[in-house]
Design a protein around this motif. Structure first.
Motif: not given
Length: 348
Positions: A11-14, A54-55, A303-308
């Motif tokens: 997995t990855a986040v911006p 993360w956005l 949900l707490t760490r990354y949101g939906n």
């Protein structure tokens, strides 16, 4: 039917991290004219349980008005960067060369491109020129579950076929500075993320997690439960307020029917990998399925760490379950536009 094995999942986040307090302060400033002094906004954010997300873009970017062209211009490079990173790591973790990939399934419901994202990744990842590609739009939050199921179907067509399943969702790019309640809820819950899984069927991978069975159920006359409306601004979130009650009343027979076809019951499961749609949705799923308070702990933690993160969210939950050593038969569950319940039976 032979099981399809999940050789790897990454997995990855911006890059732009935002805490709940930062996003709440931003929402206050954007919605100030309409919601000044209204404690409803604070209640929505405080009850979301999202502590950070993360956005795709810096928080200040969302304060300006953006139309289709600017949103699409932001989506494409951010999505490609995330997918290139997460796909590269998934292939490395699986011990599979990019040139060995036979099919790419690429899923997103928060943006699109033509040529599609998977086509733009061929040269960047080093995929073969004859790799088969299937871009998919419209599964929404169910896309992680349905995507794995379709990737497994493709892998089973021929022993040894390697399928790369990609998911990217940049929910934040649909943000609207309109104080309509659904927009306030969306700004409190949604984040961005991506995932990649490598799947293969046939001998040689018996120790890897497997996707044993899959199913879907679309309720009649439920098209308005969730989805996007599309106008000159871009995507606009649509979400019926009675969604939790809908699930509490209708989900159990669908899950029971699916598990019965697998020779199982809810009590016979070793765990549930549920999409982290929001605290009210998770509570409704617990109520409908009669789950204990710890059954969806991984979902709540994500949900707490990354949101939906829409379709990527349930794959983040699955990765967390695998990382903590979860074993046995798990129900993978997500809900998306249609209105559809997507279900997989996994053997971890």
């Amino acid at each position: 039917m032979q099981p399809a094995r999940i050789l790897s999942l990454e997995t990855a986040v911006p890059p732009h991290r935002a805490t709940n307090d930062e996003v709440k302060a931003f929402a206050r400033s954007v919605f100030a004219e309409s919601l000044a002094g209204n404690r409803a906004l604070d209640r929505v954010f405080d009850s979301s349980t999202v502590e950070e997300r993360w956005l795709a873009m810096p928080v200040d970017w969302y304060a300006a008005d953006h139309g289709w062209a600017e949103r699409a211009g932001a989506f494409e490079p951010a999505a490609i960067a995330l997918l290139a990173d997460v796909a590269g790591r998934a292939l490395a973790a699986a011990g599979v060369a990019a040139a060995a990939v036979d099919h790419v399934l690429c899923i997103s419901t928060t943006g699109f491109a033509a040529p599609s994202l998977d086509a733009r990744l061929i040269g960047r990842l080093g995929l073969r020129a004859d790799v088969r590609r299937t871009p998919v739009f419209g599964w929404g939050c169910a896309g992680g579950v349905i995507g794995l199921a379709r990737a497994a179907d493709l892998a089973r067509l021929e022993p040894g076929r390697v399928v790369l399943c990609l998911v990217v969702e940049l929910c934040s790019l649909a943000f609207r500075p309109d104080p309509e309640p659904v927009n306030v809820i969306g700004s409190a819950l949604f984040g961005d993320g991506a995932a990649a899984a490598v799947l293969c069927a046939g001998p040689g991978h018996e120790q890897r997690p497997s996707l044993v069975a899959s199913g879907e159920h679309t309720w009649p006359d439920s098209l308005d439960v969730m989805g996007w409306r599309i106008d000159d601004v871009g995507f606009g979130l649509e979400l019926r307020r009675d969604l939790p009650a809908f699930l509490a009343a209708r989900l159990r027979p669908v899950v029971d029917g699916f598990l019965d076809g697998c020779g199982l019951t809810i009590a016979g499961l070793d765990g549930v990998v549920g999409h982290p749609g929001g605290p009210k949705v998770l509570q409704a799923v617990e109520q409908a399925l009669g789950l204990g308070p710890a059954a969806l702990a991984d979902s709540r933690a994500v949900l707490t760490r990354y949101g939906n993160a829409s379709a990527a969210g349930v794959l983040m939950v699955l990765r967390r379950a695998i990382d903590r050593g979860a074993r046995g038969r798990h129900l993978m569950l997500a809900l998306g536009p249609g209105f559809t319940a997507a279900l997989n039976l996994l053997e971890l």
